[in-house]
Scaffold this motif. Structure first.
Motif, PDB file in Angstrom:
ATOM      1  N   LEU A   1      -5.469   1.629  -4.051  1.00 31.98           N
ATOM      2  CA  LEU A   1      -6.278   2.210  -2.978  1.00 31.98           C
ATOM      3  C   LEU A   1      -7.681   1.602  -2.976  1.00 31.98           C
ATOM      4  O   LEU A   1      -8.229   1.259  -1.925  1.00 31.98           O
ATOM      5  CB  LEU A   1      -6.353   3.729  -3.167  1.00 31.98           C
TER       6      LEU A   1
ATOM      7  N   LEU B   1       0.835  -1.204   0.000  1.00 29.00           N
ATOM      8  CA  LEU B   1       0.000   0.000   0.000  1.00 29.00           C
ATOM      9  C   LEU B   1       0.873   1.258   0.000  1.00 29.00           C
ATOM     10  O   LEU B   1       0.644   2.192  -0.780  1.00 29.00           O
ATOM     11  CB  LEU B   1      -0.906  -0.008   1.234  1.00 29.00           C
TER      12      LEU B   1
ATOM     13  N   ALA C   1      -9.058  -7.272   2.539  1.00 31.89           N
ATOM     14  CA  ALA C   1      -8.225  -6.229   1.928  1.00 31.89           C
ATOM     15  C   ALA C   1      -6.744  -6.587   1.931  1.00 31.89           C
ATOM     16  O   ALA C   1      -6.017  -6.230   1.001  1.00 31.89           O
ATOM     17  CB  ALA C   1      -8.439  -4.912   2.669  1.00 31.89           C
TER      18      ALA C   1
ATOM     19  N   GLY D   1      -8.027  -1.725  -1.385  1.00 30.66           N
ATOM     20  CA  GLY D   1      -8.059  -1.718   0.074  1.00 30.66           C
ATOM     21  C   GLY D   1      -9.450  -1.694   0.667  1.00 30.66           C
ATOM     22  O   GLY D   1      -9.621  -1.914   1.870  1.00 30.66           O
ATOM     23  N   TYR D   2     -10.481  -1.431  -0.172  1.00 39.81           N
ATOM     24  CA  TYR D   2     -11.853  -1.412   0.317  1.00 39.81           C
ATOM     25  C   TYR D   2     -12.587  -2.729   0.028  1.00 39.81           C
ATOM     26  O   TYR D   2     -13.776  -2.855   0.307  1.00 39.81           O
ATOM     27  CB  TYR D   2     -12.629  -0.254  -0.323  1.00 39.81           C
TER      28      TYR D   2
ATOM     29  N   ALA E   1      -3.110   0.592   8.195  1.00 46.21           N
ATOM     30  CA  ALA E   1      -2.762   2.016   8.291  1.00 46.21           C
ATOM     31  C   ALA E   1      -1.626   2.247   9.286  1.00 46.21           C
ATOM     32  O   ALA E   1      -0.702   3.027   9.021  1.00 46.21           O
ATOM     33  CB  ALA E   1      -3.990   2.817   8.705  1.00 46.21           C
TER      34      ALA E   1
ATOM     35  N   GLN F   1      -9.000   3.260   5.251  1.00 44.19           N
ATOM     36  CA  GLN F   1      -8.249   2.005   5.151  1.00 44.19           C
ATOM     37  C   GLN F   1      -8.295   1.255   6.482  1.00 44.19           C
ATOM     38  O   GLN F   1      -8.517   1.841   7.538  1.00 44.19           O
ATOM     39  CB  GLN F   1      -6.800   2.291   4.760  1.00 44.19           C
ATOM     40  N   GLU F   2      -8.070  -0.056   6.440  1.00 44.49           N
ATOM     41  CA  GLU F   2      -8.113  -0.877   7.659  1.00 44.49           C
ATOM     42  C   GLU F   2      -7.076  -0.385   8.667  1.00 44.49           C
ATOM     43  O   GLU F   2      -5.960  -0.025   8.300  1.00 44.49           O
ATOM     44  CB  GLU F   2      -7.852  -2.352   7.321  1.00 44.49           C
TER      45      GLU F   2
ATOM     46  N   LEU G   1      -4.338   7.641   5.966  1.00 51.12           N
ATOM     47  CA  LEU G   1      -4.969   6.374   5.574  1.00 51.12           C
ATOM     48  C   LEU G   1      -6.238   6.123   6.384  1.00 51.12           C
ATOM     49  O   LEU G   1      -7.215   5.576   5.870  1.00 51.12           O
ATOM     50  CB  LEU G   1      -3.977   5.211   5.750  1.00 51.12           C
ATOM     51  N   ARG G   2      -6.245   6.518   7.664  1.00 49.14           N
ATOM     52  CA  ARG G   2      -7.465   6.410   8.472  1.00 49.14           C
ATOM     53  C   ARG G   2      -8.563   7.303   7.901  1.00 49.14           C
ATOM     54  O   ARG G   2      -9.732   6.918   7.849  1.00 49.14           O
ATOM     55  CB  ARG G   2      -7.162   6.831   9.915  1.00 49.14           C
TER      56      ARG G   2
ATOM     57  N   ILE H   1      -4.804  -6.211  -1.542  1.00 45.31           N
ATOM     58  CA  ILE H   1      -3.713  -5.246  -1.714  1.00 45.31           C
ATOM     59  C   ILE H   1      -2.412  -5.966  -2.042  1.00 45.31           C
ATOM     60  O   ILE H   1      -1.651  -5.548  -2.923  1.00 45.31           O
ATOM     61  CB  ILE H   1      -3.546  -4.381  -0.446  1.00 45.31           C
TER      62      ILE H   1
END
Length: 466
Positions: A274, A69, A282, A277-278, A144, A139-140, A134-135, A286
């Motif tokens: 990116l 990532l 994830a 990542g959803y 992150a 993102q998880e 990232l938060r 990724i």
């Protein structure tokens, strides 16, 4: 402008078979003389990023996903800006060398250090505040946090890029990139050894892998500085000068134009990482997507090294006022690059599963990578057609339309709406690349090379300092 050279060059249609073969052979020798060291330099420099991912992938899936990532989004984002802005150095140095303005090459190099150094410093907060960013975009949490730790290790690499990218283009423009190839290859070997020592033998984990990356990168940079300052570039390096601070705005403008073109291309894949990542699971998504992107990008470095030599040849010919030779050079370069792409297309189709296990011990990640091998192979094939000589602003608009109006929406629809997951994202990536390739091939075919000669002459006259 001296047109004597141009008058001696026959049109392609006027050449018989033996004359054409001779010209292709002679041009190929000139290209490969510049290209091979350039390929070695780009492949080994990017290879250090890939090798670091390879070792982290055998530590844990979380480290692999976080690095993927971080490298695929933030480092690619920043690297895209710096590569793009540094490409102005390649253009100006190549044209100055062709015109015999050798002393200006050192001035252009110093100006690029100033511009790229300021740019890197402006981008520095992205590396410091990675976890909150990232938060913010959802993102998880565990990815992150881990990516935030890795991003701090990338800060020295940010400034390594500032100098290394511009030095490589400066040396390549004067056909001294053989030394860059040697330094890069040695640095790569040192990096592999240090990674093995720190990660496998000493068990230092993430800190060991990133320390190996930093040490080997700066060894390369020190070698390049010693070569330039030690007197091996006597005609083009005359020492530091105040002239580097003069007339900066036109160079900034050219750098931004080149930078936007490269950035739109590199950020495209970053956006798709990116989006991965959803997805469900994830970490796996990724990891698989970033592995495929790095394999794809590694092959692209070979094409970029070859086509970088084409830029040098074209810039040299434009600088000397030879439009027909510039046009012929790009035709030979594109033909050779496509052959390279076909070779890698076949290799990827045959050895996809074996390649995936180099990067991970996870059966699930390897299976996900292997499922993308056909799409990855065609991406490699399209990588081989990289054009845009002299039309930076136009290419930026083409990239914007191809990638962001077509590629990203198609990827989102197939990945999320049609539930094809990572495969859908990659089909979207490929669709954007197909449209871009077709449009840029047409634009390159329509370039007026005499106009490019005039532009090069005007640019050199504007920047020239006695």
């Amino acid at each position: 402008m001296d047109n004597s050279k141009e008058e001696r060059l026959p049109l392609l249609g006027e050449l018989d078979g033996s004359d054409l073969k001779k010209r292709v052979w002679n041009e190929s020798k000139k290209l490969w003389k510049i290209a091979f060291p350039g390929m070695i330099a780009r492949v080994t420099s990017f290879g250090m990023i890939v090798v670091t991912q390879l070792f982290l992938g055998h530590i844990s899936e979380l480290d692999l996903a976080a690095y993927g990532l971080q490298q695929s989004i933030l480092l690619r984002f920043v690297n895209g800006i710096l590569i793009g802005m540094s490409s102005a150095t390649e253009t100006l140095c190549g044209q100055a060398y062709g015109a015999g303005h050798h002393h200006m090459m050192g001035v252009y190099l110093q100006r690029s250090w100033i511009i790229d150094g300021v740019t890197a410093t402006i981008l520095l907060p992205l590396f410091i505040f990675t976890t909150p960013l990232l938060r913010l975009i959802g993102q998880e949490e565990d990815i992150a946090i881990e990516a935030g730790k890795i991003s701090l290790w990338f800060i020295p690499i940010l400034y390594y890029f500032v100098f290394s990218l511009t030095i490589q283009m400066y040396l390549q423009a004067q056909q001294k990139n053989k030394i860059v190839g040697w330094f890069s290859a040695c640095s790569f070997v040192v990096h592999v050894f240090l990674s093995w020592l720190f990660v496998i033998k000493l068990g230092l984990g993430l800190a060991g892998a990133m320390s190996a990356f930093i040490i080997s990168s700066f060894l390369l940079l020190i070698g390049e500085f010693v070569y330039i300052f030690g007197g091996w570039c006597p005609n083009t390096w005359k020492g530091f000068t105040k002239a580097a601070f003069a007339d900066m705005f036109p160079l900034v403008k050219l750098s931004l134009s080149s930078g936007i073109m490269i950035c739109l291309e590199l950020w495209y894949s970053s956006i798709l990482v990116l989006l991965a990542g959803y997805m469900k699971n994830a970490t796996i998504a990724i990891s698989a997507f970033s592995i495929c992107l790095n394999i794809n990008a590694w092959e692209f470095m070979i094409c970029l090294g070859f086509l970088g030599s084409s830029c040098v040849r074209i810039s040299n010919e434009l600088g000397s006022g030879n439009a027909k030779a510039a046009k012929f050079s790009i035709k030979v370069a594109l033909g050779t690059s496509i052959i390279i792409g076909v070779i890698f297309w076949i290799l990827c189709l045959v050895f996809s599963r074996e390649i995936s296990y180099l990067f991970t011990s996870s059966e699930e990640v390897a299976e996900s990578v292997s499922s993308l091998h056909v799409l990855l192979a065609f991406s490699m094939l399209l990588n081989s057609v990289a054009v845009g000589a002299g039309v930076q602003s136009t290419v930026a608009f083409v990239n914007l339309g191809s990638y962001y109006a077509i590629g990203v929406p198609v990827g989102v629809l197939l990945g999320y709406v049609a539930h094809l997951q990572v495969t859908g994202l990659w089909i979207g990536l490929l669709s954007g690349v197909v449209v871009q390739t077709l449009l840029l091939s047409y634009l390159t075919w329509k370039i007026d090379w005499n106009e490019q000669v005039n532009k090069a002459s005007e640019r050199l006259a504007r920047f020239f300092i006695e």
